[in-house]
Design a protein around this motif. Sequence first.
Motif, mmCIF file in Angstrom:
data_model
loop_
_atom_site.group_PDB
_atom_site.id
_atom_site.type_symbol
_atom_site.label_atom_id
_atom_site.label_comp_id
_atom_site.label_asym_id
_atom_site.label_seq_id
_atom_site.Cartn_x
_atom_site.Cartn_y
_atom_site.Cartn_z
ATOM 1 N N GLY A 114 0.801 -1.227 0.000
ATOM 2 C CA GLY A 114 0.000 0.000 0.000
ATOM 3 C C GLY A 114 0.827 1.268 0.000
ATOM 4 O O GLY A 114 0.292 2.358 -0.207
ATOM 5 N N ASP A 115 2.129 1.157 0.241
ATOM 6 C CA ASP A 115 2.984 2.345 0.220
ATOM 7 C C ASP A 115 3.103 2.883 -1.202
ATOM 8 O O ASP A 115 3.272 2.122 -2.155
ATOM 9 C CB ASP A 115 4.389 2.035 0.743
ATOM 10 C CG ASP A 115 4.498 2.058 2.257
ATOM 11 O OD1 ASP A 115 3.507 2.417 2.929
ATOM 12 O OD2 ASP A 115 5.586 1.706 2.767
ATOM 13 N N THR A 116 3.028 4.195 -1.303
ATOM 14 C CA THR A 116 3.300 4.872 -2.565
ATOM 15 C C THR A 116 4.707 5.436 -2.463
ATOM 16 O O THR A 116 4.998 6.247 -1.582
ATOM 17 C CB THR A 116 2.274 5.990 -2.829
ATOM 18 O OG1 THR A 116 0.976 5.391 -2.935
ATOM 19 C CG2 THR A 116 2.596 6.739 -4.123
ATOM 20 N N ILE A 117 5.556 4.966 -3.349
ATOM 21 C CA ILE A 117 6.975 5.307 -3.307
ATOM 22 C C ILE A 117 7.299 6.315 -4.400
ATOM 23 O O ILE A 117 6.916 6.151 -5.565
ATOM 24 C CB ILE A 117 7.851 4.046 -3.482
ATOM 25 C CG1 ILE A 117 7.493 2.982 -2.446
ATOM 26 C CG2 ILE A 117 9.331 4.406 -3.442
ATOM 27 C CD1 ILE A 117 7.687 3.402 -0.999
ATOM 28 N N THR A 118 8.007 7.349 -4.011
ATOM 29 C CA THR A 118 8.481 8.377 -4.941
ATOM 30 C C THR A 118 9.997 8.341 -4.937
ATOM 31 O O THR A 118 10.620 8.210 -3.879
ATOM 32 C CB THR A 118 7.978 9.768 -4.509
ATOM 33 O OG1 THR A 118 6.553 9.741 -4.457
ATOM 34 C CG2 THR A 118 8.425 10.850 -5.476
ATOM 35 N N MET A 119 10.576 8.451 -6.118
ATOM 36 C CA MET A 119 12.026 8.449 -6.241
ATOM 37 C C MET A 119 12.506 9.817 -6.689
ATOM 38 O O MET A 119 11.943 10.406 -7.597
ATOM 39 C CB MET A 119 12.454 7.415 -7.283
ATOM 40 C CG MET A 119 13.951 7.353 -7.501
ATOM 41 S SD MET A 119 14.352 6.220 -8.842
ATOM 42 C CE MET A 119 15.269 7.338 -9.884
ATOM 43 N N ARG A 120 13.535 10.304 -6.031
ATOM 44 C CA ARG A 120 14.233 11.512 -6.482
ATOM 45 C C ARG A 120 15.595 11.042 -6.954
ATOM 46 O O ARG A 120 16.393 10.535 -6.171
ATOM 47 C CB ARG A 120 14.378 12.509 -5.344
ATOM 48 C CG ARG A 120 15.045 13.814 -5.773
ATOM 49 C CD ARG A 120 15.199 14.761 -4.570
ATOM 50 N NE ARG A 120 15.671 16.053 -4.989
ATOM 51 C CZ ARG A 120 16.948 16.372 -5.204
ATOM 52 N NH1 ARG A 120 17.871 15.457 -5.048
ATOM 53 N NH2 ARG A 120 17.285 17.582 -5.583
ATOM 54 N N GLY A 121 15.829 11.147 -8.244
ATOM 55 C CA GLY A 121 17.079 10.666 -8.809
ATOM 56 C C GLY A 121 17.797 11.757 -9.568
ATOM 57 O O GLY A 121 17.164 12.575 -10.234
ATOM 58 N N THR A 122 19.102 11.765 -9.456
ATOM 59 C CA THR A 122 19.891 12.762 -10.158
ATOM 60 C C THR A 122 21.276 12.210 -10.476
ATOM 61 O O THR A 122 21.773 11.324 -9.793
ATOM 62 C CB THR A 122 20.030 14.056 -9.329
ATOM 63 O OG1 THR A 122 20.657 15.056 -10.111
ATOM 64 C CG2 THR A 122 20.808 13.853 -8.063
ATOM 65 N N ALA A 123 21.860 12.751 -11.518
ATOM 66 C CA ALA A 123 23.276 12.492 -11.796
ATOM 67 C C ALA A 123 24.064 13.489 -10.957
ATOM 68 O O ALA A 123 23.716 14.662 -10.877
ATOM 69 C CB ALA A 123 23.573 12.695 -13.274
ATOM 70 N N LEU A 124 25.100 13.016 -10.305
ATOM 71 C CA LEU A 124 25.935 13.897 -9.491
ATOM 72 C C LEU A 124 27.175 14.358 -10.249
ATOM 73 O O LEU A 124 27.667 15.454 -10.029
ATOM 74 C CB LEU A 124 26.367 13.185 -8.211
ATOM 75 C CG LEU A 124 25.248 12.759 -7.271
ATOM 76 C CD1 LEU A 124 25.826 11.971 -6.107
ATOM 77 C CD2 LEU A 124 24.473 13.963 -6.788
ATOM 78 N N ASP A 125 27.664 13.475 -11.112
ATOM 79 C CA ASP A 125 28.909 13.785 -11.813
ATOM 80 C C ASP A 125 29.026 12.848 -13.007
ATOM 81 O O ASP A 125 28.336 11.827 -13.087
ATOM 82 C CB ASP A 125 30.100 13.566 -10.866
ATOM 83 C CG ASP A 125 31.412 14.142 -11.383
ATOM 84 O OD1 ASP A 125 31.396 14.887 -12.385
ATOM 85 O OD2 ASP A 125 32.450 13.835 -10.768
ATOM 86 N N ARG A 126 29.909 13.206 -13.924
ATOM 87 C CA ARG A 126 30.295 12.310 -15.016
ATOM 88 C C ARG A 126 31.756 12.594 -15.325
ATOM 89 O O ARG A 126 32.215 13.734 -15.211
ATOM 90 C CB ARG A 126 29.396 12.458 -16.227
ATOM 91 C CG ARG A 126 29.410 13.805 -16.863
ATOM 92 C CD ARG A 126 28.356 13.891 -17.966
ATOM 93 N NE ARG A 126 28.437 15.188 -18.585
ATOM 94 C CZ ARG A 126 29.099 15.455 -19.716
ATOM 95 N NH1 ARG A 126 29.682 14.493 -20.383
ATOM 96 N NH2 ARG A 126 29.161 16.671 -20.180
ATOM 97 N N PHE A 127 32.478 11.546 -15.644
ATOM 98 C CA PHE A 127 33.909 11.707 -15.892
ATOM 99 C C PHE A 127 34.407 10.564 -16.762
ATOM 100 O O PHE A 127 33.740 9.537 -16.906
ATOM 101 C CB PHE A 127 34.692 11.784 -14.577
ATOM 102 C CG PHE A 127 34.536 10.579 -13.690
ATOM 103 C CD1 PHE A 127 35.410 9.499 -13.790
ATOM 104 C CD2 PHE A 127 33.507 10.522 -12.756
ATOM 105 C CE1 PHE A 127 35.264 8.395 -12.975
ATOM 106 C CE2 PHE A 127 33.358 9.424 -11.934
ATOM 107 C CZ PHE A 127 34.240 8.349 -12.044
ATOM 108 N N ILE A 128 35.582 10.746 -17.312
ATOM 109 C CA ILE A 128 36.229 9.703 -18.118
ATOM 110 C C ILE A 128 37.485 9.257 -17.389
ATOM 111 O O ILE A 128 38.268 10.084 -16.921
ATOM 112 C CB ILE A 128 36.586 10.233 -19.523
ATOM 113 C CG1 ILE A 128 35.323 10.636 -20.275
ATOM 114 C CG2 ILE A 128 37.378 9.182 -20.300
ATOM 115 C CD1 ILE A 128 35.580 11.298 -21.612
#
Length: 160
Positions: A114-128
């Motif tokens: 019964g829980d409604t789950i919300t996700m907050r997602g983000t990219a923090l960094d990108r590198f090679i």
Amino acid sequence: MTILDLDDFETDFWKDVDKRATWDEIIPGELRDTRPVTLTQEVIARYAKGVGEDNPLYFDEEYAKTTIYGGIIAPPSIHILLMFACTTTEDWMRSPGTINAGQNWSYHVPIRPGDTITMRGTALDRFIRKDRMFAVHENTFTNQHGEVVCTGRGQTIRPA
């Protein structure tokens, strides 16, 4: 809000691949498009069985009531299912060829039917590094009460 139905769960990771951000288009700090999903007792049980969990805490309400949780909860690893259920087929994390380069998760409040789950997602960094393209990402999942159920940070190696 979407009630999660595993029979409708999109498993074709090539669907909408042309609409996904490439590594060059991933913008650190930009939030990913997400949608809340509601978990049912059936989804929790099917997920648990599907990953080989046989703890009655995930299936048997009478048993679960006798535990410190007072009822059925979801296995902690259900966050993986939620990461994909809360995102659209256009999300960059779904790109075929993506390799998990490591992750860390913290669990805070159990997820219940019964829980409604919300996700907050983000990219923090990108590198090679060593000719490989990495993206660092962070996800926070909350329930309908605003309680954090789990948080995680990881790195992926992105396809060229």
